[in-house]
Design a protein around this motif. Structure first.
Motif, PDB file in Angstrom:
ATOM      1  N   UNK A 163      -6.309 169.923 116.763  1.00 55.13           N
ATOM      2  CA  UNK A 163      -5.274 169.538 117.720  1.00 55.13           C
ATOM      3  C   UNK A 163      -5.293 168.035 117.957  1.00 55.13           C
ATOM      4  N   UNK A 164      -6.447 167.394 117.720  1.00 58.98           N
ATOM      5  CA  UNK A 164      -6.552 165.954 117.963  1.00 58.98           C
ATOM      6  C   UNK A 164      -5.683 165.153 116.999  1.00 58.98           C
ATOM      7  N   UNK A 165      -5.391 165.722 115.805  1.00 63.44           N
ATOM      8  CA  UNK A 165      -4.464 165.023 114.921  1.00 63.44           C
ATOM      9  C   UNK A 165      -3.140 165.803 114.846  1.00 63.44           C
ATOM     10  N   UNK A 166      -2.852 166.536 115.936  1.00 63.56           N
ATOM     11  CA  UNK A 166      -1.543 167.156 116.124  1.00 63.56           C
ATOM     12  C   UNK A 166      -1.184 168.209 115.083  1.00 63.56           C
ATOM     13  N   UNK A 167      -2.183 168.941 114.582  1.00 66.58           N
ATOM     14  CA  UNK A 167      -1.867 170.132 113.792  1.00 66.58           C
ATOM     15  C   UNK A 167      -1.464 171.220 114.789  1.00 66.58           C
ATOM     16  N   UNK A 168      -0.388 171.939 114.495  1.00 64.16           N
ATOM     17  CA  UNK A 168       0.111 172.909 115.477  1.00 64.16           C
ATOM     18  C   UNK A 168      -0.697 174.194 115.448  1.00 64.16           C
ATOM     19  N   UNK A 169      -1.994 174.101 115.720  1.00 66.23           N
ATOM     20  CA  UNK A 169      -2.781 175.325 115.790  1.00 66.23           C
ATOM     21  C   UNK A 169      -2.839 175.780 117.245  1.00 66.23           C
ATOM     22  N   UNK A 170      -3.705 176.751 117.514  1.00 66.64           N
ATOM     23  CA  UNK A 170      -3.741 177.377 118.839  1.00 66.64           C
ATOM     24  C   UNK A 170      -3.854 176.393 120.007  1.00 66.64           C
ATOM     25  N   UNK A 171      -4.856 175.513 119.924  1.00 64.94           N
ATOM     26  CA  UNK A 171      -5.127 174.641 121.063  1.00 64.94           C
ATOM     27  C   UNK A 171      -3.955 173.699 121.318  1.00 64.94           C
ATOM     28  N   UNK A 172      -3.423 173.142 120.223  1.00 62.79           N
ATOM     29  CA  UNK A 172      -2.310 172.208 120.354  1.00 62.79           C
ATOM     30  C   UNK A 172      -1.108 172.921 120.982  1.00 62.79           C
ATOM     31  N   UNK A 173      -0.844 174.148 120.513  1.00 62.75           N
ATOM     32  CA  UNK A 173       0.263 174.924 121.056  1.00 62.75           C
ATOM     33  C   UNK A 173       0.055 175.197 122.541  1.00 62.75           C
ATOM     34  N   UNK A 174      -1.192 175.572 122.892  1.00 63.83           N
ATOM     35  CA  UNK A 174      -1.487 175.851 124.296  1.00 63.83           C
ATOM     36  C   UNK A 174      -1.281 174.600 125.147  1.00 63.83           C
ATOM     37  N   UNK A 175      -1.705 173.455 124.594  1.00 58.32           N
ATOM     38  CA  UNK A 175      -1.553 172.204 125.334  1.00 58.32           C
ATOM     39  C   UNK A 175      -0.079 171.869 125.537  1.00 58.32           C
ATOM     40  N   UNK A 176       0.709 172.106 124.474  1.00 55.71           N
ATOM     41  CA  UNK A 176       2.138 171.802 124.582  1.00 55.71           C
ATOM     42  C   UNK A 176       2.802 172.717 125.601  1.00 55.71           C
ATOM     43  N   UNK A 177       2.467 174.010 125.548  1.00 55.81           N
ATOM     44  CA  UNK A 177       3.013 174.924 126.549  1.00 55.81           C
ATOM     45  C   UNK A 177       2.625 174.440 127.942  1.00 55.81           C
TER      46      UNK A 177
END
Lengths: 219, 242
Positions: A163-177
């Motif tokens: 998620x630190x390099x903005x791959x749309x995996x679980x954590x990044x998605x959760x952060x965006x939500x």
């Protein structure tokens, strides 16, 4: 209302789609780690002069943070003209990081093979390639499967770093939500529960696999 | 790897950092990076202390505590080993405030990393206690010692030696995990690196320095733990004769 079931259900499909990316990253990363680790371990034994270089390399990779290595691949490689997209760079970094760990596991496996096996292979004039392929690896791999399995689980738990390099995996998605709705409780808790469930299931699987392998080898 | 090789690697790493630091293109980054490194070290040290406390407490609770305490310790260990460190960090940082508990980022970092590594550490402690020969326990019983006496005088001193190498690995893990705290706004080494990278695009010098700094810190931990192990196992008949 601290926990909203409706909202949790609403974001579940979005998170489920992201979970697929996480699992993809895990599988590709682990395939890379397991194969590259095997190559490192074999080369280290088969070509003696590389042994020192490889052990220093492994030490270097193991003693620096994965996050920095991900940044390194993502930001530094483009300077040399190799532009990787975020997913590739991330998975490559995870794969190489864990290859260093896996190579140590393989090495332990090789060290456990009775010396007579190596000597017999030399006596039979087998090439080192044949020795590894037909004699050493088939004996060395089964006992280390559980250890490799542990690294698979560990690797899976490192995928949120992507998620630190903005791959749309679980954590990044959760952060965006979270940032869109100002509700962090449900997405992040669900991600945590997802990891917990996956870890517990895979730990149970590894344990039963261990039992299976032990039964086969001790007969 | 032998302790000499490790010391040699540390010296080389420090010399290279020093040599780079005198160069003009690298010099500008040094103050910021060192500032970040100090924060990294602070978090790593406090996190390690918390991890030791949690590891020992959880292991003892799991082995000798009354049933509810045993359950609590098991749940703690499973939760913190079963989810990833980053998720725990984010949970404490983003979710707890929604329950009305706001902790500052530094405390969150120490708590999350300490609790995470402590969960793994409790298994090391448990393993080390169980690895003490059964005769030692039986002798304690024969001498009519109470359980705390047994642990304090006989078992823990022996288990301590067996615990050092796995704890060494955990401290390295914790040190490396501190890079995660950059994602909850703390300006540690990783954060400084990223910030400078975005401002200057001098990617290669920045990340080379940062990797070398982390390497040097890990090597210090590894060497320290090796020395501690050597010191602690003096006079004990264990392992290969030197």
């Amino acid at each position: 209302m601290i926990w909203d079931w409706g909202f949790a259900l609403e974001i579940l499909p979005v998170l489920a789609r992201a979970a697929v990316i996480s699992i993809e990253a895990t599988l590709i990363g682990f395939a890379l780690a397991a194969s590259l680790g095997l190559v490192l371990a074999v080369v280290r034994i088969a070509v003696p002069w590389t042994s020192w270089t490889i052990s220093v390399l492994v030490e270097l990779i193991r003693s620096t943070p994965l996050l920095i290595q991900i940044f390194f691949l993502y930001f530094v490689f483009p300077k040399f003209g190799v532009v990787l997209d975020a997913f590739t760079a991330g998975v490559l970094a995870i794969g190489i990081h864990y290859a260093a760990y896996c190579s140590e596991v393989y090495r332990a496996g090789f060290d456990n093979i009775h010396r007579g096996q190596w000597e017999a292979s030399i006596a039979l004039n087998l090439s080192s390639w044949t020795t590894f392929r037909d004699i050493i690896i088939p004996q060395a791999i089964p006992p280390i499967v559980p250890a490799l399995g542990n690294y698979l689980v560990a690797l899976f738990k490192e995928t949120p770093l992507l998620s630190a390099i903005a791959v749309m995996e679980l954590m990044q998605t959760a952060k965006i939500i979270g940032s869109e709705t100002f509700r962090y409780t449900e997405p992040i808790t669900l991600v945590g529960l997802f990891f917990l469930a996956m870890s517990l299931v895979s730990a149970a699987l590894i344990r039963s696999l261990e039992g299976l392998l032990n039964r086969r080898t001790t007969r | 790897m032998g302790i000499r090789t490790l010391v040699a690697m540390l010296v080389i790493a420090l010399v290279v950092i020093g040599a780079l630091a005198t160069q003009e293109s690298y010099q500008v980054f040094m103050p910021g990076l060192l500032q970040g490194a100090v924060l990294t070290i602070e978090i790593a040290v406090l996190g390690s202390l918390l991890a030791i406390v949690m590891g020992v407490l959880a292991a003892l609770a799991r082995m000798y505590g009354p049933t509810p305490l045993r359950w609590l310790a098991t749940v703690y260990v499973e939760i913190f080993r079963g989810t990833s460190a980053l998720v725990q960090l984010f949970w404490l940082f983003f979710v707890l405030p929604q329950f009305g508990v706001t902790i500052n980022a530094f405390v969150v970092a120490v708590l999350a990393l300490g609790l995470n590594v402590g969960a793994y550490g409790s298994e090391c402690v448990r393993g080390a206690i169980l690895s003490v020969a059964r005769g030692q326990w039986e002798a304690c019983t024969a001498l009519n010692m109470s359980r705390p006496q047994m642990l304090r005088r006989i078992i823990l001193p022996q288990a301590f030696v067996a615990m050092i190498p796995p704890w060494g690995n955990l401290f390295i893990e914790l040190l490396k995990s501190t890079a995660l705290v950059s994602l909850i706004t703390l300006s540690d080494l990783a954060f400084k690196a990223q910030q400078m990278n975005q401002n200057t695009f001098k990617t290669i010098p920045i990340f080379t320095l940062v990797l070398l700094m982390y390497l040097a810190m890990s090597l210090v931990v590894t060497i320290g733990m090796r020395l501690l192990e050597r010191r602690a196992s003096l006079g004990l008949a264990r392992g290969k004769a030197a």
